[in-house]
Scaffold this motif. Structure first.
Motif, short mmCIF file in Angstrom:
data_model
loop_
_atom_site.label_atom_id
_atom_site.label_comp_id
_atom_site.label_asym_id
_atom_site.label_seq_id
_atom_site.Cartn_x
_atom_site.Cartn_y
_atom_site.Cartn_z
N LEU A 150 4.39 5.96 0.32
CA LEU A 150 4.99 6.64 -0.83
C LEU A 150 6.26 5.91 -1.28
O LEU A 150 6.53 5.76 -2.48
CB LEU A 150 5.33 8.09 -0.47
CG LEU A 150 4.13 9.00 -0.18
CD1 LEU A 150 4.58 10.34 0.39
CD2 LEU A 150 3.30 9.22 -1.44
N ILE A 151 7.03 5.43 -0.31
CA ILE A 151 8.25 4.70 -0.64
C ILE A 151 7.91 3.35 -1.27
O ILE A 151 8.49 2.94 -2.27
CB ILE A 151 9.13 4.54 0.62
CG1 ILE A 151 9.79 5.89 0.95
CG2 ILE A 151 10.19 3.46 0.44
CD1 ILE A 151 10.64 5.91 2.21
N GLN A 152 6.93 2.69 -0.68
CA GLN A 152 6.48 1.40 -1.21
C GLN A 152 6.13 1.53 -2.70
O GLN A 152 6.56 0.73 -3.53
CB GLN A 152 5.24 0.96 -0.43
CG GLN A 152 4.60 -0.33 -0.91
CD GLN A 152 5.25 -1.53 -0.27
OE1 GLN A 152 5.38 -1.59 0.96
NE2 GLN A 152 5.68 -2.48 -1.07
N ALA A 153 5.39 2.57 -3.04
CA ALA A 153 4.92 2.74 -4.42
C ALA A 153 6.05 3.09 -5.39
O ALA A 153 6.00 2.72 -6.56
CB ALA A 153 3.84 3.82 -4.48
N THR A 154 7.05 3.79 -4.90
CA THR A 154 8.09 4.29 -5.82
C THR A 154 9.40 3.52 -5.74
O THR A 154 10.19 3.53 -6.68
CB THR A 154 8.42 5.77 -5.51
OG1 THR A 154 8.72 5.89 -4.11
CG2 THR A 154 7.24 6.67 -5.84
N HIS A 155 9.65 2.87 -4.61
CA HIS A 155 10.93 2.19 -4.41
C HIS A 155 10.80 0.67 -4.46
O HIS A 155 11.77 -0.04 -4.27
CB HIS A 155 11.55 2.55 -3.06
CG HIS A 155 12.17 3.92 -3.02
ND1 HIS A 155 11.47 5.06 -3.28
CD2 HIS A 155 13.46 4.31 -2.73
CE1 HIS A 155 12.28 6.10 -3.15
NE2 HIS A 155 13.48 5.68 -2.82
N GLY A 156 9.56 0.18 -4.65
CA GLY A 156 9.34 -1.26 -4.62
C GLY A 156 8.74 -1.77 -5.92
O GLY A 156 8.42 -0.99 -6.82
#
Lengths: 350, 350
Positions: free
Chosen positions: A131-137
């Protein structure tokens, strides 16, 4: 004229200092204004003020030099609420909903599907990296900071119907101010991603970005035709800033052991142990959410911390009994004293 | 009596301010004391002072708010020498010699064998992780800090016959002080390991541990019978704080783009690009070692940076021409003005 008044004031200050110096100490204590008027009198308030008095008393064995007065504060559940959903997750879920149009596959792909179906209970810690990868990267540092600030400007808390950044607990803001006046350098040490916290820490808490420790997302330095940028890979730099990760990152970022740690959940245990169980003075504080009327009342996720608080002598703050108010009155200004830092609003945009 | 003198002084200050306010600006500039008396007049000094004047002038378009006045300084070769050997390597090599008795296998095992035979030219960057692992790991944070401080107390520079921590360049110390007076928050951003730098940064430069970015060694939080400790694994947390790693770590630790970057070698290029090529004002400075008599003269490892300095308008400081002195006179005190921070001396020992 100005010179004359200056003279008068100076003489009065000197006189006052002289009289003060001659008075017996109980008299001084009685006339001292309450440093935490938004806190009800009680054990918690007494322990906090007592500790600060002790470490800043020149004649005390516990005197701590100003440059070692480090305090660390958890954020979610400590400086602002964490219900009904942890705010950093709320941010992530909102971004996923926004980005879903460009990612039609998410409708069937977990954990994204769960977010789109608002099936939040299906999501566990193991899903965070994706989820972080998709939104923070996949974007530059500047682009991400803009996303975070936009969310903070517009998103509203479902129950309090207020922008998230306006939900900082006023007694906690007052405590931060009190500690600063006593020479403390205050760091946030929280599980949320660092750049998300940095997007509001200046405005909400007067804590500049370099005093924010959060979960770190890796970046890559690149020279583009628009100049040098930091491109966010979306990968988490271990450790997650939670549990054992907190003292590890405190050493990494600060290099000193704090003398005050303030948290609210089991994720803060190690930070409190590190602060209170070493040599020299250390104060551990836990905020207990027991105020269903003004905020929330729950023990889940904090059971172990509350138990250890008893064993280790950590101060437990009851929101219900120790806070005179929780949030600012709606018509009032959020930060009650002093000016707000401009840092934070423009952070990452230069 | 004290009140009387206070009054007099106050009146004089007000008078002086009034006269100052009426004078035309060229007069003010002429009477302004030289903020960098240990620097010879010339282009470098002019550019540095001009930049600071510009970003702190309330009426300038380039005004930068105090909380965004971030300066980053490389350490080895910038604030103190890096010859004949890079000081952090000197520290590592000394530790390996000390520890060799307990590790008889090192006599035949590379890269340790090379260190023991003083065959330093055989050692390359690829050997650093093993050397760092052996000397920076396998102990608690507190034990390591003690090792570092002991070395700094006892080891001497082979040519200058002086403790390493007394080899900070006095004109650079003066520059740090000047920037601080102008509202700058100064960070060290250097390739050495963070805890090694933190062991002297307070005493040598008045830079507290939380403003030191170095190569980071991982730790593990453990509860022992002596209480909670951070156990140093000896593993490097990527990236090495060099080249592309510098801007990555600047974002990670500070969260703001600096407006001044000061380095001396090719390892500082990316930090200078990041500081000077974005939006808003940014000053890049390189210290050129061209003073064989008072220090060293060399270009190896700095060729590309010197070339880019011309292209990008970075300020090049000639040690020979721009520094009035390099080191403190032996009979003088090292830090010329103000008190020394106590931070650093006791760091990690609480």
């Amino acid at each position: 004229m100005r010179g004359k008044y200056g003279t008068l004031t100076l003489a009065m200050v000197i006189l006052a200092a002289f009289i003060g110096g001659c008075a017996s100490s109980p008299d001084i204590q009685e006339v001292r204004p309450d440093p935490l008027p938004l806190w009800n009198d009680g054990a918690a308030k007494e322990q906090i003020i007592g500790f600060v008095d002790d470490i800043s008393d020149f004649f005390s064995d516990s005197l701590v030099p100003v440059e070692e007065r480090i305090a660390v504060f958890d954020n979610d559940g400590t400086l602002w609420p964490e219900k009904p959903l942890y705010f950093p997750l709320e941010f992530i879920f909102d971004l996923i909903e926004e980005m879903a149009e460009e990612h039609p596959a998410w409708k069937t792909e977990e954990p994204f599907r769960w977010v789109l179906e608002e099936n939040y209970s299906a999501i566990s810690t193991e899903d965070f990296p994706a989820l972080i990868q998709a939104t923070h990267g996949g974007m530059t540092q500047r682009e991400f900071s803009r996303l975070a600030r936009k969310w903070l400007r517009t998103a509203e808390h479902p129950r309090f119907e207020e922008k998230y950044k306006k939900l900082a607990y006023t007694p906690m803001l007052q405590l931060l101010e009190y500690l600063r006046k006593n020479g403390f350098k205050i760091f946030i040490c929280s599980g949320g991603t660092a750049e998300f916290i940095r997007a509001y820490s200046g405005l909400a808490y007067k804590i500049p970005p370099e005093q924010v420790i959060g979960t770190t997302i890796d970046t890559r330095f690149e020279i583009t035709d628009k100049g040098p940028v930091l491109f966010r890979t979306g990968n988490i730099v271990p450790p997650l800033n939670d549990r054992e990760g907190k003292p590890v990152n405190i050493q990494r970022y600060i290099g000193l052991r704090p003398i005050i740690a303030f948290g609210n959940s089991d994720g803060d245990i190690q930070m409190l142990q590190y602060t209170t169980e070493g040599r020299g003075p250390g104060l551990g504080v836990l905020l207990h959410h027991d105020d269903a009327e003004r905020e929330y009342s729950y023990d889940e996720g904090t059971e172990k911390a509350l138990e250890l608080a008893k064993e280790n002598g950590w101060t437990v703050v009851s929101m219900k009994n120790d806070f005179k108010e929780v949030f600012p009155e709606k018509e009032e200004e959020q930060v009650k004293s002093g000016d707000q830092l401009s840092t934070g609003s423009g952070q990452g945009d230069r």
